[in-house]
Design a protein around this motif. Structure first.
Motif, PDB file in Angstrom:
ATOM      1  N   SER A   2      -9.306  -7.945   1.761  1.00 39.47           N
ATOM      2  CA  SER A   2      -9.433  -9.404   1.634  1.00 39.47           C
ATOM      3  C   SER A   2      -8.508  -9.983   0.562  1.00 39.47           C
ATOM      4  O   SER A   2      -8.299 -11.200   0.509  1.00 39.47           O
ATOM      5  CB  SER A   2     -10.884  -9.787   1.367  1.00 39.47           C
ATOM      6  OG  SER A   2     -11.347  -9.104   0.238  1.00 39.47           O
ATOM      7  N   SER A   3      -7.919  -9.100  -0.278  1.00 39.99           N
ATOM      8  CA  SER A   3      -6.951  -9.614  -1.253  1.00 39.99           C
ATOM      9  C   SER A   3      -5.532  -9.554  -0.691  1.00 39.99           C
ATOM     10  O   SER A   3      -4.575  -9.920  -1.376  1.00 39.99           O
ATOM     11  CB  SER A   3      -7.030  -8.793  -2.546  1.00 39.99           C
ATOM     12  OG  SER A   3      -6.486  -7.506  -2.338  1.00 39.99           O
ATOM     13  N   GLY A   4      -5.396  -9.075   0.553  1.00 38.53           N
ATOM     14  CA  GLY A   4      -4.079  -9.004   1.172  1.00 38.53           C
ATOM     15  C   GLY A   4      -3.394  -7.655   0.985  1.00 38.53           C
ATOM     16  O   GLY A   4      -2.277  -7.450   1.457  1.00 38.53           O
ATOM     17  N   LYS A   5      -4.089  -6.734   0.319  1.00 35.31           N
ATOM     18  CA  LYS A   5      -3.506  -5.404   0.068  1.00 35.31           C
ATOM     19  C   LYS A   5      -3.671  -4.514   1.298  1.00 35.31           C
ATOM     20  O   LYS A   5      -4.719  -4.522   1.937  1.00 35.31           O
ATOM     21  CB  LYS A   5      -4.223  -4.775  -1.142  1.00 35.31           C
ATOM     22  CG  LYS A   5      -3.462  -3.656  -1.812  1.00 35.31           C
ATOM     23  CD  LYS A   5      -4.276  -3.039  -2.962  1.00 35.31           C
ATOM     24  CE  LYS A   5      -4.727  -1.669  -2.546  1.00 35.31           C
ATOM     25  NZ  LYS A   5      -5.883  -1.113  -3.178  1.00 35.31           N
ATOM     26  N   ARG A   6      -2.618  -3.738   1.592  1.00 37.97           N
ATOM     27  CA  ARG A   6      -2.706  -2.801   2.714  1.00 37.97           C
ATOM     28  C   ARG A   6      -3.474  -1.550   2.268  1.00 37.97           C
ATOM     29  O   ARG A   6      -3.263  -1.045   1.158  1.00 37.97           O
ATOM     30  CB  ARG A   6      -1.304  -2.391   3.182  1.00 37.97           C
ATOM     31  CG  ARG A   6      -0.503  -3.546   3.738  1.00 37.97           C
ATOM     32  CD  ARG A   6      -1.052  -4.026   5.064  1.00 37.97           C
ATOM     33  NE  ARG A   6      -0.593  -3.205   6.183  1.00 37.97           N
ATOM     34  CZ  ARG A   6      -1.020  -3.335   7.430  1.00 37.97           C
ATOM     35  NH1 ARG A   6      -1.937  -4.253   7.726  1.00 37.97           N
ATOM     36  NH2 ARG A   6      -0.549  -2.577   8.377  1.00 37.97           N
ATOM     37  N   VAL A   7      -4.379  -1.092   3.112  1.00 37.51           N
ATOM     38  CA  VAL A   7      -5.162   0.109   2.798  1.00 37.51           C
ATOM     39  C   VAL A   7      -5.112   1.061   3.997  1.00 37.51           C
ATOM     40  O   VAL A   7      -4.946   0.625   5.137  1.00 37.51           O
ATOM     41  CB  VAL A   7      -6.640  -0.222   2.451  1.00 37.51           C
ATOM     42  CG1 VAL A   7      -6.745  -1.035   1.181  1.00 37.51           C
ATOM     43  CG2 VAL A   7      -7.332  -0.935   3.600  1.00 37.51           C
ATOM     44  N   THR A   8      -5.263   2.350   3.711  1.00 39.58           N
ATOM     45  CA  THR A   8      -5.307   3.346   4.783  1.00 39.58           C
ATOM     46  C   THR A   8      -6.556   4.192   4.615  1.00 39.58           C
ATOM     47  O   THR A   8      -7.274   4.071   3.612  1.00 39.58           O
ATOM     48  CB  THR A   8      -4.080   4.291   4.761  1.00 39.58           C
ATOM     49  OG1 THR A   8      -4.257   5.232   3.699  1.00 39.58           O
ATOM     50  CG2 THR A   8      -2.778   3.525   4.572  1.00 39.58           C
ATOM     51  N   GLU A   9      -6.784   5.078   5.572  1.00 38.70           N
ATOM     52  CA  GLU A   9      -7.964   5.964   5.516  1.00 38.70           C
ATOM     53  C   GLU A   9      -7.931   6.814   4.251  1.00 38.70           C
ATOM     54  O   GLU A   9      -8.980   7.207   3.738  1.00 38.70           O
ATOM     55  CB  GLU A   9      -8.056   6.819   6.788  1.00 38.70           C
ATOM     56  CG  GLU A   9      -7.119   8.020   6.877  1.00 38.70           C
ATOM     57  CD  GLU A   9      -5.648   7.660   7.066  1.00 38.70           C
ATOM     58  OE1 GLU A   9      -5.340   6.485   7.332  1.00 38.70           O
ATOM     59  OE2 GLU A   9      -4.808   8.582   6.954  1.00 38.70           O
ATOM     60  N   LYS A  10      -6.736   7.079   3.727  1.00 36.83           N
ATOM     61  CA  LYS A  10      -6.610   7.941   2.540  1.00 36.83           C
ATOM     62  C   LYS A  10      -7.218   7.276   1.300  1.00 36.83           C
ATOM     63  O   LYS A  10      -7.682   7.969   0.394  1.00 36.83           O
ATOM     64  CB  LYS A  10      -5.144   8.280   2.277  1.00 36.83           C
ATOM     65  CG  LYS A  10      -4.537   9.142   3.371  1.00 36.83           C
ATOM     66  CD  LYS A  10      -3.206   9.727   2.949  1.00 36.83           C
ATOM     67  CE  LYS A  10      -2.588  10.558   4.056  1.00 36.83           C
ATOM     68  NZ  LYS A  10      -1.977   9.712   5.114  1.00 36.83           N
ATOM     69  N   ASP A  11      -7.216   5.942   1.272  1.00 36.28           N
ATOM     70  CA  ASP A  11      -7.793   5.227   0.128  1.00 36.28           C
ATOM     71  C   ASP A  11      -9.299   5.428   0.022  1.00 36.28           C
ATOM     72  O   ASP A  11      -9.893   5.083  -0.992  1.00 36.28           O
ATOM     73  CB  ASP A  11      -7.485   3.726   0.237  1.00 36.28           C
ATOM     74  CG  ASP A  11      -6.007   3.437   0.086  1.00 36.28           C
ATOM     75  OD1 ASP A  11      -5.410   3.907  -0.900  1.00 36.28           O
ATOM     76  OD2 ASP A  11      -5.431   2.767   0.981  1.00 36.28           O
ATOM     77  N   PHE A  12      -9.925   5.929   1.089  1.00 33.55           N
ATOM     78  CA  PHE A  12     -11.386   6.062   1.098  1.00 33.55           C
ATOM     79  C   PHE A  12     -11.851   7.503   0.927  1.00 33.55           C
ATOM     80  O   PHE A  12     -13.053   7.764   0.913  1.00 33.55           O
ATOM     81  CB  PHE A  12     -11.956   5.472   2.391  1.00 33.55           C
ATOM     82  CG  PHE A  12     -11.679   3.995   2.512  1.00 33.55           C
ATOM     83  CD1 PHE A  12     -12.450   3.084   1.807  1.00 33.55           C
ATOM     84  CD2 PHE A  12     -10.637   3.521   3.291  1.00 33.55           C
ATOM     85  CE1 PHE A  12     -12.197   1.728   1.892  1.00 33.55           C
ATOM     86  CE2 PHE A  12     -10.371   2.168   3.384  1.00 33.55           C
ATOM     87  CZ  PHE A  12     -11.148   1.264   2.685  1.00 33.55           C
ATOM     88  N   LEU A  13     -10.914   8.440   0.818  1.00 32.85           N
ATOM     89  CA  LEU A  13     -11.303   9.843   0.670  1.00 32.85           C
ATOM     90  C   LEU A  13     -12.005  10.050  -0.666  1.00 32.85           C
ATOM     91  O   LEU A  13     -11.710   9.364  -1.646  1.00 32.85           O
ATOM     92  CB  LEU A  13     -10.068  10.750   0.763  1.00 32.85           C
ATOM     93  CG  LEU A  13      -9.380  10.779   2.136  1.00 32.85           C
ATOM     94  CD1 LEU A  13      -8.121  11.646   2.084  1.00 32.85           C
ATOM     95  CD2 LEU A  13     -10.322  11.285   3.227  1.00 32.85           C
ATOM     96  N   GLY A  14     -12.937  10.983  -0.705  1.00 34.06           N
ATOM     97  CA  GLY A  14     -13.640  11.301  -1.949  1.00 34.06           C
ATOM     98  C   GLY A  14     -15.029  10.686  -2.032  1.00 34.06           C
ATOM     99  O   GLY A  14     -15.842  11.085  -2.860  1.00 34.06           O
ATOM    100  N   LYS A  15     -15.287   9.689  -1.183  1.00 40.82           N
ATOM    101  CA  LYS A  15     -16.626   9.077  -1.123  1.00 40.82           C
ATOM    102  C   LYS A  15     -17.010   8.969   0.352  1.00 40.82           C
ATOM    103  O   LYS A  15     -16.125   8.785   1.196  1.00 40.82           O
ATOM    104  CB  LYS A  15     -16.589   7.633  -1.673  1.00 40.82           C
ATOM    105  CG  LYS A  15     -16.546   7.503  -3.176  1.00 40.82           C
ATOM    106  CD  LYS A  15     -16.561   6.012  -3.514  1.00 40.82           C
ATOM    107  CE  LYS A  15     -16.439   5.757  -4.998  1.00 40.82           C
ATOM    108  NZ  LYS A  15     -16.504   4.314  -5.307  1.00 40.82           N
ATOM    109  N   PRO A  16     -18.293   9.027   0.670  1.00 40.98           N
ATOM    110  CA  PRO A  16     -18.672   8.737   2.058  1.00 40.98           C
ATOM    111  C   PRO A  16     -18.243   7.305   2.405  1.00 40.98           C
ATOM    112  O   PRO A  16     -18.206   6.437   1.528  1.00 40.98           O
ATOM    113  CB  PRO A  16     -20.193   8.860   2.060  1.00 40.98           C
ATOM    114  CG  PRO A  16     -20.538   9.605   0.813  1.00 40.98           C
ATOM    115  CD  PRO A  16     -19.467   9.292  -0.172  1.00 40.98           C
TER     116      PRO A  16
END
Ligand code: NI
Length: 202
Positions: free
Chosen positions: A54-68
């Motif tokens: 929502s801040s306009g930043k691009r994210v990928t699945e890798k940004d979520f690794l390490g937490k469920p």
């Protein structure tokens, strides 16, 4: 009609339905990328995606690794299913209290035309402060829906107002800390059941 003609028609019908069955049967189990055999079908849900927060930043699945990671799909104009599911997610996160920060929860738009990053950010805030709204280009959304095997389709716009809706499947997907699919919940899951599933995944 003659008996032989009847038999020809009947065998045609049987062959036709067999062909239809084959067409709609699920695809055979395939080797998932990385060489893991998807014997349980689990590895077939989830994978690489790139979206905009929502801040306009691009994210990928890798940004979520390490937490469920809890993944839910929908659109902000949804009249019923999406807000009901998000309310359950919000209540489950409330139930986890401070532990809610040990996982990520994302709501991914299936309506990239109307759901801008800003619209998504405003919308998810009303359900829980930690839920993240993600959207992207139509191609980004088509990709993430494919990766999660989510069905969605834009309805014919209303001729008078031009308004359309999005038909879509309504599961919540829980991914493990390693990004692998762990389990799914129906959008009607109870708050208790969802909170318990999330806690177990931590
Ligand atoms: Ni919906």
């Amino acid at each position: 009609m003659s008996m032989s003609r009847f038999l020809v028609i009947m065998s045609g019908l049987i062959l036709g339905s067999l062909a239809a069955f084959t067409m709609f049967a699920p695809p055979p189990v395939q080797n998932a990328p990385g060489g893991q055999v998807a014997a349980t079908g689990k590895a077939l849900i989830g994978g690489a995606f790139e979206l905009t927060d929502s801040s306009g930043k691009r994210v990928t699945e890798k940004d979520f690794l390490g937490k469920p990671l809890l993944v839910y799909f929908g659109f902000t104009n949804c009249p019923d299913m999406c807000p009901a599911g998000l309310q359950i997610i919000g209540a489950a996160l409330d139930k986890l209290g401070a532990d809610a920060s040990k996982l990520s929860a994302v709501f991914i738009s299936l309506d990239p035309e109307r759901d801008t990053p800003q619209v998504m950010g405003e919308y998810v805030k009303s359900f829980h402060p930690t839920i993240m709204g993600l959207t992207g280009s139509p191609a980004d959304i088509a990709n993430v829906a494919k990766v999660y095997r989510v069905y969605y389709a834009k309805t014919e716009p209303d001729p008078a107002t031009g308004r359309y809706s999005i038909d879509h499947s309504g599961f919540m997907y829980l991914m493990g800390t390693n990004g692998q699919f762990a389990q799914h919940f129906p959008h009607t899951v109870s708050v208790e059941k969802l909170a318990e599933g999330l806690r177990k995944a931590m």
